[in-house]
Design an enzyme around this catalytic site. Structure first.
Site, short mmCIF file in Angstrom:
data_model
loop_
_atom_site.label_atom_id
_atom_site.label_comp_id
_atom_site.label_asym_id
_atom_site.label_seq_id
_atom_site.Cartn_x
_atom_site.Cartn_y
_atom_site.Cartn_z
N GLU A 95 -6.77 10.46 -14.21
CA GLU A 95 -6.95 10.55 -12.69
C GLU A 95 -6.28 11.73 -12.04
OE1 GLU A 95 -8.43 7.34 -10.83
OE2 GLU A 95 -8.33 8.13 -8.80
N GLY A 136 -12.88 1.83 -1.66
CA GLY A 136 -11.43 1.73 -1.67
C GLY A 136 -11.18 0.59 -2.78
N LEU A 137 -12.24 0.32 -3.57
CA LEU A 137 -12.21 -0.95 -4.64
C LEU A 137 -12.00 -0.30 -5.89
CD1 LEU A 137 -14.96 -3.20 -3.08
CD2 LEU A 137 -12.73 -3.30 -2.56
N SER A 138 -11.63 0.86 -6.04
CA SER A 138 -11.24 1.44 -7.45
C SER A 138 -12.30 1.35 -8.32
CB SER A 138 -10.06 0.82 -8.12
OG SER A 138 -8.72 0.98 -7.20
N SER A 139 -13.52 1.90 -7.97
CA SER A 139 -14.51 2.01 -8.96
C SER A 139 -14.21 2.92 -10.01
CB SER A 139 -15.79 2.46 -8.28
OG SER A 139 -15.52 3.59 -7.52
N GLU A 169 0.70 -1.29 -0.08
CA GLU A 169 0.06 0.04 -0.03
C GLU A 169 0.89 1.32 -0.10
OE1 GLU A 169 -3.11 -0.33 -1.10
OE2 GLU A 169 -3.61 -1.62 0.61
N ASP A 217 -4.15 0.77 -9.50
CA ASP A 217 -5.32 0.44 -9.67
C ASP A 217 -5.85 0.36 -11.20
OD1 ASP A 217 -5.63 1.53 -7.05
OD2 ASP A 217 -6.35 3.13 -7.20
N TYR A 240 -3.81 11.81 1.22
CA TYR A 240 -3.20 11.06 0.19
C TYR A 240 -1.98 11.64 -0.36
CZ TYR A 240 -2.24 7.86 -3.47
OH TYR A 240 -1.65 7.15 -4.45
C1 GLA Z 1 -5.31 4.43 -4.07
C2 GLA Z 1 -4.18 5.07 -5.49
C3 GLA Z 1 -3.23 4.05 -5.70
C4 GLA Z 1 -2.42 3.48 -4.62
C5 GLA Z 1 -3.28 3.27 -3.38
C6 GLA Z 1 -2.65 3.18 -2.08
O1 GLA Z 1 -5.81 3.29 -4.55
O2 GLA Z 1 -5.05 5.27 -6.47
O3 GLA Z 1 -2.37 4.31 -6.61
O4 GLA Z 1 -1.59 4.60 -4.13
O5 GLA Z 1 -4.30 4.10 -3.18
O6 GLA Z 1 -1.71 1.85 -1.97
#
Ligand code: GLA
Length: 396
Positions: free
Chosen positions: A174, A138-141, A35, A186, A238
Protein backbone atom coordinates in the site's frame (compact mmCIF):
# COMPACT_ATOMS: atom_id res chain seq x y z
CA UNK A 1 -19.74 -24.52 -0.33
CA UNK A 2 -21.31 -21.18 0.61
CA UNK A 3 -22.48 -18.69 -1.96
CA UNK A 4 -19.42 -16.43 -1.81
CA UNK A 5 -17.02 -19.32 -2.30
CA UNK A 6 -19.15 -20.73 -5.07
CA UNK A 7 -19.06 -17.36 -6.81
CA UNK A 8 -15.30 -17.09 -6.35
CA UNK A 9 -14.72 -20.50 -7.84
CA UNK A 10 -17.10 -19.98 -10.73
CA UNK A 11 -15.59 -16.59 -11.49
CA UNK A 12 -12.13 -18.19 -11.65
CA UNK A 13 -13.37 -20.86 -14.08
CA UNK A 14 -15.07 -18.28 -16.28
CA UNK A 15 -11.83 -16.28 -16.53
CA UNK A 16 -9.16 -18.96 -16.71
CA UNK A 17 -10.95 -22.26 -17.33
CA UNK A 18 -10.60 -25.31 -15.09
CA UNK A 19 -10.53 -25.14 -11.31
CA UNK A 20 -8.30 -23.19 -8.90
CA UNK A 21 -5.69 -24.85 -6.67
CA UNK A 22 -7.28 -23.11 -3.71
CA UNK A 23 -9.44 -20.30 -2.47
CA UNK A 24 -8.49 -17.79 0.21
CA UNK A 25 -10.48 -14.97 1.77
CA UNK A 26 -9.86 -11.94 3.95
CA UNK A 27 -12.32 -9.51 5.56
CA UNK A 28 -12.64 -5.75 5.52
CA UNK A 29 -12.47 -4.03 8.88
CA UNK A 30 -14.21 -1.40 10.89
CA UNK A 31 -12.24 0.46 13.50
CA UNK A 32 -14.12 0.60 16.80
CA UNK A 33 -11.77 3.27 18.15
CA UNK A 34 -8.18 4.53 17.77
CA UNK A 35 -7.99 6.64 14.62
CA UNK A 36 -4.72 7.83 13.04
CA UNK A 37 -2.94 6.35 16.03
CA UNK A 38 -1.34 3.46 14.14
CA UNK A 39 1.37 5.46 12.36
CA UNK A 40 2.04 7.24 15.66
CA UNK A 41 3.01 3.92 17.30
CA UNK A 42 -0.21 4.09 19.34
CA UNK A 43 -3.23 1.90 20.09
CA UNK A 44 -6.22 0.94 17.95
CA UNK A 45 -9.14 -1.45 18.40
CA UNK A 46 -10.36 -2.60 14.97
CA UNK A 47 -12.76 -5.42 14.16
CA UNK A 48 -12.68 -7.73 11.12
CA UNK A 49 -16.15 -7.59 9.56
CA UNK A 50 -18.44 -10.12 7.91
CA UNK A 51 -17.66 -8.86 4.41
CA UNK A 52 -14.82 -10.52 2.55
CA UNK A 53 -12.65 -10.55 -0.54
CA UNK A 54 -11.89 -13.97 -1.96
CA UNK A 55 -9.06 -14.91 -4.26
CA UNK A 56 -9.14 -18.12 -6.23
CA UNK A 57 -5.63 -18.97 -7.38
CA UNK A 58 -3.76 -21.55 -9.45
CA UNK A 59 -0.06 -21.96 -9.98
CA UNK A 60 1.24 -21.75 -13.56
CA UNK A 61 4.11 -23.58 -15.19
CA UNK A 62 5.69 -20.27 -16.30
CA UNK A 63 6.51 -16.97 -14.53
CA UNK A 64 3.43 -15.04 -15.64
CA UNK A 65 1.04 -13.40 -13.17
CA UNK A 66 -2.48 -12.90 -14.46
CA UNK A 67 -5.06 -11.19 -12.27
CA UNK A 68 -8.68 -10.38 -12.81
CA UNK A 69 -11.39 -8.90 -10.57
CA UNK A 70 -15.15 -9.21 -10.89
CA UNK A 71 -15.39 -5.56 -9.75
CA UNK A 72 -13.26 -4.11 -12.57
CA UNK A 73 -12.96 -4.77 -16.29
CA UNK A 74 -9.87 -6.25 -17.88
CA UNK A 75 -7.17 -8.78 -17.04
CA UNK A 76 -3.72 -7.60 -15.95
CA UNK A 77 -0.70 -9.64 -16.99
CA UNK A 78 2.88 -9.19 -15.91
CA UNK A 79 5.84 -11.49 -15.60
CA UNK A 80 7.35 -11.94 -12.14
CA UNK A 81 10.64 -10.52 -13.45
CA UNK A 82 8.93 -7.34 -14.62
CA UNK A 83 7.05 -6.50 -11.40
CA UNK A 84 7.98 -2.87 -10.88
CA UNK A 85 6.34 -0.99 -8.01
CA UNK A 86 6.53 2.27 -9.96
CA UNK A 87 4.69 0.83 -12.96
CA UNK A 88 1.66 -0.63 -11.15
CA UNK A 89 -1.50 1.44 -11.31
CA UNK A 90 -5.26 1.13 -10.79
CA UNK A 91 -7.00 -1.72 -8.96
CA UNK A 92 -4.33 -4.24 -9.94
CA UNK A 93 -1.74 -2.27 -7.96
CA UNK A 94 -3.13 -3.92 -4.80
CA UNK A 95 -2.79 -7.62 -5.74
CA UNK A 96 0.31 -7.12 -7.88
CA UNK A 97 1.82 -4.80 -5.27
CA UNK A 98 1.49 -7.66 -2.80
CA UNK A 99 3.08 -10.04 -5.32
CA UNK A 100 5.98 -7.59 -5.67
CA UNK A 101 6.36 -7.25 -1.88
CA UNK A 102 6.11 -11.05 -1.44
CA UNK A 103 8.67 -11.77 -4.14
CA UNK A 104 11.00 -9.32 -2.43
CA UNK A 105 10.43 -11.08 0.88
CA UNK A 106 10.92 -14.47 -0.76
CA UNK A 107 14.21 -13.40 -2.30
CA UNK A 108 15.41 -12.06 1.04
CA UNK A 109 13.78 -14.58 3.36
CA UNK A 110 11.80 -11.97 5.29
CA UNK A 111 10.16 -8.58 4.62
CA UNK A 112 13.00 -6.80 6.39
CA UNK A 113 15.66 -8.54 4.39
CA UNK A 114 17.07 -11.21 6.74
CA UNK A 115 17.90 -14.77 5.78
CA UNK A 116 17.66 -16.63 2.52
CA UNK A 117 14.45 -17.84 1.14
CA UNK A 118 12.06 -19.36 -1.26
CA UNK A 119 12.45 -17.39 -4.48
CA UNK A 120 12.96 -20.66 -6.34
CA UNK A 121 9.47 -21.87 -5.35
CA UNK A 122 7.81 -18.82 -6.92
CA UNK A 123 5.79 -19.77 -9.95
CA UNK A 124 3.50 -17.66 -12.08
CA UNK A 125 -0.13 -17.56 -10.94
CA UNK A 126 -3.65 -17.01 -12.17
CA UNK A 127 -5.63 -14.98 -9.60
CA UNK A 128 -9.34 -14.19 -9.68
CA UNK A 129 -10.76 -11.75 -7.13
CA UNK A 130 -14.35 -11.34 -5.96
CA UNK A 131 -15.51 -9.20 -3.05
CA UNK A 132 -18.50 -7.95 -1.11
CA UNK A 133 -16.51 -5.37 0.88
CA UNK A 134 -17.87 -1.97 -0.21
CA UNK A 135 -15.08 0.02 -1.88
CA UNK A 136 -14.33 3.58 -0.81
CA UNK A 137 -16.41 3.31 2.36
CA UNK A 138 -13.49 3.32 4.79
CA UNK A 139 -13.93 -0.42 5.42
CA UNK A 140 -10.52 -1.37 4.04
CA UNK A 141 -11.55 -3.09 0.88
CA UNK A 142 -7.94 -2.59 -0.18
CA UNK A 143 -6.55 -4.38 2.88
CA UNK A 144 -8.99 -7.24 2.25
CA UNK A 145 -7.52 -7.67 -1.25
CA UNK A 146 -3.95 -7.37 0.02
CA UNK A 147 -4.43 -9.87 2.83
CA UNK A 148 -6.33 -12.46 0.79
CA UNK A 149 -3.62 -12.33 -1.89
CA UNK A 150 -0.79 -12.34 0.66
CA UNK A 151 -2.20 -15.46 2.33
CA UNK A 152 -2.68 -17.21 -1.04
CA UNK A 153 0.86 -16.42 -2.20
CA UNK A 154 2.31 -17.43 1.16
CA UNK A 155 0.70 -20.86 0.75
CA UNK A 156 1.31 -21.38 -2.96
CA UNK A 157 4.90 -20.15 -2.82
CA UNK A 158 5.44 -21.99 0.50
CA UNK A 159 7.04 -18.97 2.12
CA UNK A 160 6.04 -19.73 5.71
CA UNK A 161 5.63 -16.06 6.68
CA UNK A 162 3.59 -15.42 9.83
CA UNK A 163 0.58 -13.14 9.98
CA UNK A 164 2.49 -10.18 11.38
CA UNK A 165 4.91 -10.43 8.44
CA UNK A 166 1.99 -10.71 6.00
CA UNK A 167 0.47 -7.57 7.52
CA UNK A 168 3.73 -5.72 6.92
CA UNK A 169 3.79 -6.98 3.33
CA UNK A 170 0.27 -5.63 2.75
CA UNK A 171 1.27 -2.32 4.29
CA UNK A 172 4.44 -2.16 2.18
CA UNK A 173 2.39 -2.77 -0.97
CA UNK A 174 0.00 0.00 0.00
CA UNK A 175 2.76 2.47 0.94
CA UNK A 176 5.19 1.79 -1.88
CA UNK A 177 3.01 0.72 -4.78
CA UNK A 178 -0.29 2.48 -4.15
CA UNK A 179 1.48 5.50 -2.64
CA UNK A 180 -0.71 5.86 0.46
CA UNK A 181 1.38 6.45 3.64
CA UNK A 182 -0.95 4.33 5.78
CA UNK A 183 -0.21 2.44 9.00
CA UNK A 184 -0.49 -1.22 9.95
CA UNK A 185 -4.03 -1.25 11.37
CA UNK A 186 -6.11 -2.37 8.39
CA UNK A 187 -3.95 -5.34 7.44
CA UNK A 188 -3.58 -6.41 11.08
CA UNK A 189 -7.35 -6.40 11.56
CA UNK A 190 -7.95 -8.31 8.34
CA UNK A 191 -5.36 -10.98 9.22
CA UNK A 192 -5.90 -11.28 12.98
CA UNK A 193 -9.66 -10.71 13.40
CA UNK A 194 -11.76 -13.08 15.49
CA UNK A 195 -15.52 -13.55 15.77
CA UNK A 196 -17.07 -11.42 18.55
CA UNK A 197 -13.72 -9.83 19.37
CA UNK A 198 -11.91 -6.58 18.74
CA UNK A 199 -8.16 -6.67 18.13
CA UNK A 200 -6.22 -4.38 20.44
CA UNK A 201 -3.15 -3.36 18.48
CA UNK A 202 -0.11 -1.90 20.09
CA UNK A 203 1.43 -0.41 16.98
CA UNK A 204 4.77 0.17 18.71
CA UNK A 205 5.51 -3.36 19.92
CA UNK A 206 3.17 -4.92 17.32
CA UNK A 207 1.80 -7.04 20.15
CA UNK A 208 -1.91 -7.76 19.71
CA UNK A 209 -4.58 -8.90 22.15
CA UNK A 210 -8.14 -10.00 21.47
CA UNK A 211 -10.81 -8.18 23.44
CA UNK A 212 -14.22 -9.78 23.90
CA UNK A 213 -16.92 -7.39 22.69
CA UNK A 214 -19.91 -9.14 24.23
CA UNK A 215 -22.24 -7.32 21.83
CA UNK A 216 -24.67 -10.21 21.30
CA UNK A 217 -25.02 -10.85 25.04
CA UNK A 218 -25.65 -7.15 25.67
CA UNK A 219 -28.29 -7.00 22.92
CA UNK A 220 -26.31 -4.39 20.96
CA UNK A 221 -24.69 -4.25 17.56
CA UNK A 222 -22.74 -2.06 15.18
CA UNK A 223 -24.32 -0.17 12.32
CA UNK A 224 -22.12 1.17 9.56
CA UNK A 225 -23.33 4.33 7.86
CA UNK A 226 -21.51 4.59 4.56
CA UNK A 227 -21.98 8.21 3.51
CA UNK A 228 -20.99 7.29 -0.04
CA UNK A 229 -18.75 10.31 -0.17
CA UNK A 230 -15.32 9.48 -1.43
CA UNK A 231 -12.08 9.30 0.46
CA UNK A 232 -8.68 8.49 -0.92
CA UNK A 233 -5.64 8.06 1.27
CA UNK A 234 -3.26 8.81 -1.56
CA UNK A 235 -4.71 12.33 -1.55
CA UNK A 236 -3.22 15.13 0.48
CA UNK A 237 -5.30 15.12 3.70
CA UNK A 238 -4.13 11.85 5.19
CA UNK A 239 -0.47 12.52 4.38
CA UNK A 240 -0.62 16.06 5.76
CA UNK A 241 -2.06 14.81 9.08
CA UNK A 242 0.74 12.30 9.26
CA UNK A 243 3.32 15.01 8.62
CA UNK A 244 1.82 17.22 11.36
CA UNK A 245 2.07 14.37 13.85
CA UNK A 246 5.68 13.66 12.92
CA UNK A 247 6.48 17.35 13.10
CA UNK A 248 4.82 17.63 16.54
CA UNK A 249 6.78 14.63 17.83
CA UNK A 250 10.06 16.09 16.55
CA UNK A 251 9.40 19.48 18.11
CA UNK A 252 8.52 17.83 21.42
CA UNK A 253 11.70 15.78 21.33
CA UNK A 254 10.16 12.30 21.08
CA UNK A 255 10.49 9.57 18.46
CA UNK A 256 6.72 9.25 18.11
CA UNK A 257 3.62 10.69 19.78
CA UNK A 258 3.17 7.37 21.57
CA UNK A 259 5.80 8.53 24.02
CA UNK A 260 3.45 11.28 25.27
CA UNK A 261 0.44 11.08 27.59
CA UNK A 262 -2.24 13.47 28.88
CA UNK A 263 0.29 14.98 31.35
CA UNK A 264 2.35 16.26 28.42
CA UNK A 265 -0.49 18.35 26.97
CA UNK A 266 0.40 21.62 28.79
CA UNK A 267 4.00 21.40 27.52
CA UNK A 268 2.73 20.63 24.02
CA UNK A 269 0.38 23.63 24.18
CA UNK A 270 3.26 25.89 25.20
CA UNK A 271 5.68 24.65 22.54
CA UNK A 272 3.54 24.08 19.44
CA UNK A 273 1.52 26.28 17.12
CA UNK A 274 -2.25 25.95 17.55
CA UNK A 275 -2.89 23.61 14.64
CA UNK A 276 -0.06 21.19 15.40
CA UNK A 277 -1.12 21.19 19.05
CA UNK A 278 -4.64 20.15 18.11
CA UNK A 279 -3.32 17.33 15.92
CA UNK A 280 -1.09 16.13 18.76
CA UNK A 281 -3.91 16.43 21.29
CA UNK A 282 -6.10 14.18 19.15
CA UNK A 283 -3.47 11.43 19.10
CA UNK A 284 -2.68 11.65 22.82
CA UNK A 285 -6.34 11.63 23.89
CA UNK A 286 -7.31 8.99 21.31
CA UNK A 287 -4.67 6.57 22.61
CA UNK A 288 -6.13 7.03 26.07
CA UNK A 289 -9.68 6.48 24.76
CA UNK A 290 -8.64 3.16 23.21
CA UNK A 291 -7.30 1.98 26.56
CA UNK A 292 -10.40 3.32 28.36
CA UNK A 293 -12.67 1.52 25.88
CA UNK A 294 -10.86 -1.77 26.42
CA UNK A 295 -11.07 -1.35 30.20
CA UNK A 296 -14.79 -0.50 29.99
CA UNK A 297 -15.49 -3.52 27.76
CA UNK A 298 -13.72 -5.77 30.24
CA UNK A 299 -15.24 -4.41 33.41
CA UNK A 300 -18.63 -2.91 32.54
CA UNK A 301 -19.60 -4.26 29.12
CA UNK A 302 -20.44 -2.85 25.72
CA UNK A 303 -23.13 -0.41 26.88
CA UNK A 304 -20.43 1.52 28.79
CA UNK A 305 -18.23 2.51 25.83
CA UNK A 306 -20.54 5.11 24.28
CA UNK A 307 -18.87 8.22 25.74
CA UNK A 308 -15.48 7.21 24.35
CA UNK A 309 -16.90 6.76 20.85
CA UNK A 310 -18.65 10.14 21.03
CA UNK A 311 -15.54 11.93 22.35
CA UNK A 312 -13.44 10.31 19.64
CA UNK A 313 -15.71 11.80 17.01
CA UNK A 314 -15.48 15.29 18.49
CA UNK A 315 -11.71 14.99 18.61
CA UNK A 316 -11.59 14.02 14.94
CA UNK A 317 -14.01 16.75 13.98
CA UNK A 318 -12.46 19.60 15.94
CA UNK A 319 -8.82 18.69 16.62
CA UNK A 320 -7.79 16.43 13.74
CA UNK A 321 -10.26 18.03 11.31
CA UNK A 322 -10.91 14.96 9.18
CA UNK A 323 -14.69 14.75 9.42
CA UNK A 324 -17.19 15.97 6.83
CA UNK A 325 -20.74 17.41 7.06
CA UNK A 326 -22.13 13.98 6.04
CA UNK A 327 -20.16 12.14 8.72
CA UNK A 328 -21.13 14.74 11.35
CA UNK A 329 -24.79 14.40 10.41
CA UNK A 330 -24.65 10.59 10.57
CA UNK A 331 -23.05 10.72 14.01
CA UNK A 332 -25.39 13.42 15.39
CA UNK A 333 -28.41 11.59 13.97
CA UNK A 334 -27.38 8.29 15.54
CA UNK A 335 -26.77 9.96 18.90
CA UNK A 336 -30.13 11.78 18.87
CA UNK A 337 -31.92 8.58 17.94
CA UNK A 338 -30.59 6.79 21.00
CA UNK A 339 -27.34 5.15 19.86
CA UNK A 340 -25.04 4.16 22.72
CA UNK A 341 -22.24 5.95 20.89
CA UNK A 342 -21.21 6.95 17.38
CA UNK A 343 -18.16 8.20 15.51
CA UNK A 344 -16.69 8.46 12.06
CA UNK A 345 -14.39 5.53 11.38
CA UNK A 346 -11.34 5.04 9.16
CA UNK A 347 -9.07 7.63 7.63
CA UNK A 348 -11.73 10.35 7.29
CA UNK A 349 -12.51 12.94 4.60
CA UNK A 350 -15.56 10.84 3.68
CA UNK A 351 -16.32 7.15 4.01
CA UNK A 352 -18.27 5.71 6.92
CA UNK A 353 -19.44 6.36 10.46
CA UNK A 354 -20.31 3.66 12.94
CA UNK A 355 -22.99 3.60 15.60
CA UNK A 356 -23.27 1.20 18.52
CA UNK A 357 -27.00 0.64 18.94
CA UNK A 358 -29.35 -1.52 20.96
CA UNK A 359 -30.69 -4.16 18.57
CA UNK A 360 -34.24 -2.96 19.19
CA UNK A 361 -33.31 0.57 18.09
CA UNK A 362 -31.36 -0.35 14.95
CA UNK A 363 -34.27 0.13 12.54
CA UNK A 364 -35.22 3.52 13.98
CA UNK A 365 -31.64 4.76 13.95
CA UNK A 366 -31.11 3.69 10.33
CA UNK A 367 -34.45 5.16 9.22
CA UNK A 368 -33.86 8.43 11.05
CA UNK A 369 -30.38 8.92 9.59
CA UNK A 370 -31.68 8.21 6.08
CA UNK A 371 -34.37 10.87 6.62
CA UNK A 372 -31.84 13.39 7.94
CA UNK A 373 -29.68 12.83 4.84
CA UNK A 374 -32.63 13.31 2.49
CA UNK A 375 -33.62 16.52 4.31
CA UNK A 376 -30.06 17.85 4.02
CA UNK A 377 -29.95 17.06 0.30
CA UNK A 378 -27.09 14.55 0.76
CA UNK A 379 -26.68 11.36 -1.26
CA UNK A 380 -28.69 8.56 0.39
CA UNK A 381 -26.37 6.71 2.79
CA UNK A 382 -25.89 2.96 2.73
CA UNK A 383 -26.61 1.69 6.26
CA UNK A 384 -25.96 -1.91 7.30
CA UNK A 385 -25.04 -3.97 10.37
CA UNK A 386 -21.60 -5.56 10.74
CA UNK A 387 -20.44 -8.28 13.10
CA UNK A 388 -16.94 -9.15 14.23
CA UNK A 389 -15.66 -12.05 12.14
CA UNK A 390 -12.68 -14.29 11.57
CA UNK A 391 -9.60 -12.91 9.88
CA UNK A 392 -8.06 -14.11 6.62
CA UNK A 393 -8.22 -17.86 6.03
CA UNK A 394 -7.84 -20.56 3.43
CA UNK A 395 -11.30 -21.66 2.38
CA UNK A 396 -10.57 -24.53 0.02
C1 GLA B 1 -6.61 4.33 7.10
C2 GLA B 1 -5.21 3.76 7.14
C3 GLA B 1 -4.89 3.18 8.51
C4 GLA B 1 -5.21 4.17 9.62
C5 GLA B 1 -6.60 4.78 9.43
C6 GLA B 1 -6.88 5.87 10.41
O1 GLA B 1 -7.54 3.31 7.24
O2 GLA B 1 -5.07 2.76 6.17
O3 GLA B 1 -3.54 2.77 8.56
O4 GLA B 1 -4.22 5.16 9.71
O5 GLA B 1 -6.79 5.28 8.13
O6 GLA B 1 -6.98 5.36 11.70
Amino acid sequence: MNEVLQLGSEYFSSQFGGVPDGLWSAPGRVNLIGEHTDYNDGFALPIAIDKRTTVAARARADRLLRVTSSSFPGMMEVSLEDLDPDALTGWAAYPLGVAWAMSRAAAAGAPDGAGSGGASRMSGLDLALTSDVPAGAGLSSSAAVECAVALALNDLWELGLDRQELARIGQLAENRVVGAPTGIMDQSASLLGEPDHGILLDCQSLVTETVALGFAGAGVGLLVIDTRTSHSHADGGYASRRRSCEDGARRLGVGSLRALGPDDLPRAAAQLDGQTYRRVRHIITENQRVLDTVAALRTSGAAAIGPFLNESHLSMRDDFEISTPELDLAVAGAQELGAIGARMTGGGFGGAALALVRNDDAGDVAGGIARDFARAGFTAPHIFPVTASEGARREL
